[in-house]
Design an enzyme around this catalytic site. Sequence first.
Site, mmCIF file in Angstrom:
data_model
loop_
_atom_site.group_PDB
_atom_site.id
_atom_site.type_symbol
_atom_site.label_atom_id
_atom_site.label_comp_id
_atom_site.label_asym_id
_atom_site.label_seq_id
_atom_site.Cartn_x
_atom_site.Cartn_y
_atom_site.Cartn_z
ATOM 1 N N ARG A 1 60.593 85.657 18.882
ATOM 2 C CA ARG A 1 60.175 86.180 20.195
ATOM 3 C C ARG A 1 61.257 85.934 21.252
ATOM 4 N NH1 ARG A 1 57.591 83.396 24.038
ATOM 5 N NH2 ARG A 1 56.538 82.034 22.567
ATOM 6 N N TYR B 1 60.669 110.298 33.151
ATOM 7 C CA TYR B 1 59.704 110.331 32.042
ATOM 8 C C TYR B 1 58.336 109.926 32.614
ATOM 9 C CZ TYR B 1 57.354 108.586 27.847
ATOM 10 O OH TYR B 1 56.449 108.334 26.856
ATOM 11 N N ASP C 1 68.362 105.241 33.131
ATOM 12 C CA ASP C 1 67.818 105.524 31.798
ATOM 13 C C ASP C 1 68.617 106.707 31.253
ATOM 14 O OD1 ASP C 1 66.396 106.616 29.638
ATOM 15 O OD2 ASP C 1 64.444 106.023 30.442
ATOM 16 N N LYS D 1 64.578 107.014 20.149
ATOM 17 C CA LYS D 1 65.100 108.384 20.093
ATOM 18 C C LYS D 1 66.430 108.408 19.332
ATOM 19 C CE LYS D 1 61.717 108.888 23.071
ATOM 20 N NZ LYS D 1 60.395 108.597 22.649
HETATM 21 C C1 PLP Z 1 63.745 109.203 28.953
HETATM 22 C C2 PLP Z 1 62.752 108.293 28.308
HETATM 23 N N1 PLP Z 1 62.749 107.003 28.666
HETATM 24 C C3 PLP Z 1 61.874 106.122 28.123
HETATM 25 C C4 PLP Z 1 60.952 106.524 27.180
HETATM 26 C C5 PLP Z 1 59.985 105.530 26.602
HETATM 27 O O1 PLP Z 1 60.396 105.172 25.323
HETATM 28 P P1 PLP Z 1 59.435 104.506 24.203
HETATM 29 O O2 PLP Z 1 58.504 105.583 23.737
HETATM 30 O O3 PLP Z 1 60.396 104.024 23.167
HETATM 31 O O4 PLP Z 1 58.707 103.392 24.866
HETATM 32 C C6 PLP Z 1 60.941 107.855 26.758
HETATM 33 C C7 PLP Z 1 59.986 108.317 25.732
HETATM 34 O O5 PLP Z 1 59.853 109.492 25.451
HETATM 35 C C8 PLP Z 1 61.870 108.771 27.337
HETATM 36 O O6 PLP Z 1 61.889 110.064 26.989
#
Ligand code: PLP
Length: 391
Positions: free
Chosen positions: A54, A108, A180, A205
Amino acid sequence: MSDDLSFRRPGPSTVGVHGARRTRVPGEPVVPPIVQSSTFFWGKPSDGELLYSRYGNNPNQEMLARKLAELEGTDAAIGLASGMAATAMTLLALTKSGDHVVASSMLYGTTRALLRDELPRRGVSTTFVDPDTVRGWRAAVRPNTRVILLETPTNPAVRILDPRPIAALARERGLTFLVDATFATPVNLRPVALGVDAVIHSATKYLGGHSDLVAGVVCGPHGLIEEVGRVARLYGPALDPHAAWLLDRGLRTLSARVQRHNENGLVLARWFSDQPAVRRVIYPGLEDHPDHGFAKEHMDGFGGMLAVVLEGGGVAADRFMRSLELAIAAPSLGGVETLVSQPRYTSHIGMSARELASQGIDDGFVRISVGIEDVRDLMADFQQALEVARG
Ligand SMILES: Cc1ncc(COP(=O)(O)O)c(C=O)c1O
């Protein structure tokens, strides 16, 4: 021009395969083993650092973190249990009750919900701004602002927003600037070179790349990553050693995969542009995309994410999705297989037509995460699905 090979920094393909450079030991395995152990032999402080999975100091987690930092060009990195864990832990690490965040309105959906609905419960408020205007960012900053959060490229409208003016504002006001960059990967874009402090990815992804794991990463300066690690020990979203190992394996082919995503993305975007059943194609590699100039200059590829707006709106989009035979109707993105989704049913569910339009999601909008299949097979599948969509 002379190219002194001895002083060359290793490129992303090399780093993806080998990770950070270190001395090899005879007999060591070429492929690092999974250390599937929650705890490690330790009896007293003189035994050294206490290892516990952890804590993020399992050997798989540590090796992965070094590779990620090397790929993004940051001091340090940390892998966590999901992209949302990466975003949430970073925001919690950087804020306390009474603080304020300025965030792009093009985020997102779940990141937006975290900022809008959850962080206020911790006393942290957010102002969402239209990311296109630097004036908007500047006007939103308050004396208690601590963080600026941008997503680029955006999900799902694939806007490629220039972080440089926002980075200048963040520096001037002493704020931490987070990006991000999930859609870009470090192969196509290195945000830190454009002034960003820390980079977040949903490693679920492209970094993992095979739609078989859930993970997130944060890459940034030592102090910030230590603080994210401290908060993560409290909240507990550690990356399981097996997922860390799988993600490390995904990174070994990241560069090759992303090059193929880039190639297939561009070919398909051009092909869709010639189809009468398609009203609009949104892809940063096309000259008519609003950010084409920036993307061309600052990215090493336009990526595998594209969107099409179908003639016939939502009804046609539903028919198109139902008729796919090779591409798979599913949320998520960045895997080797082509995935197709409608954001109005997934990441942006519950938004009004006006809110959807403000995010660039017009009626008939279909998001395509282009995989690494033979592109002609994808064209054949999309062609028959477009025929059905036209009715
Ligand atoms: C741009 C973006 N950031 C963050 C996330 C969140 O990722 P996770 O599903 O791995 O928590 C996503 C999920 O689709 C995303 O498209």
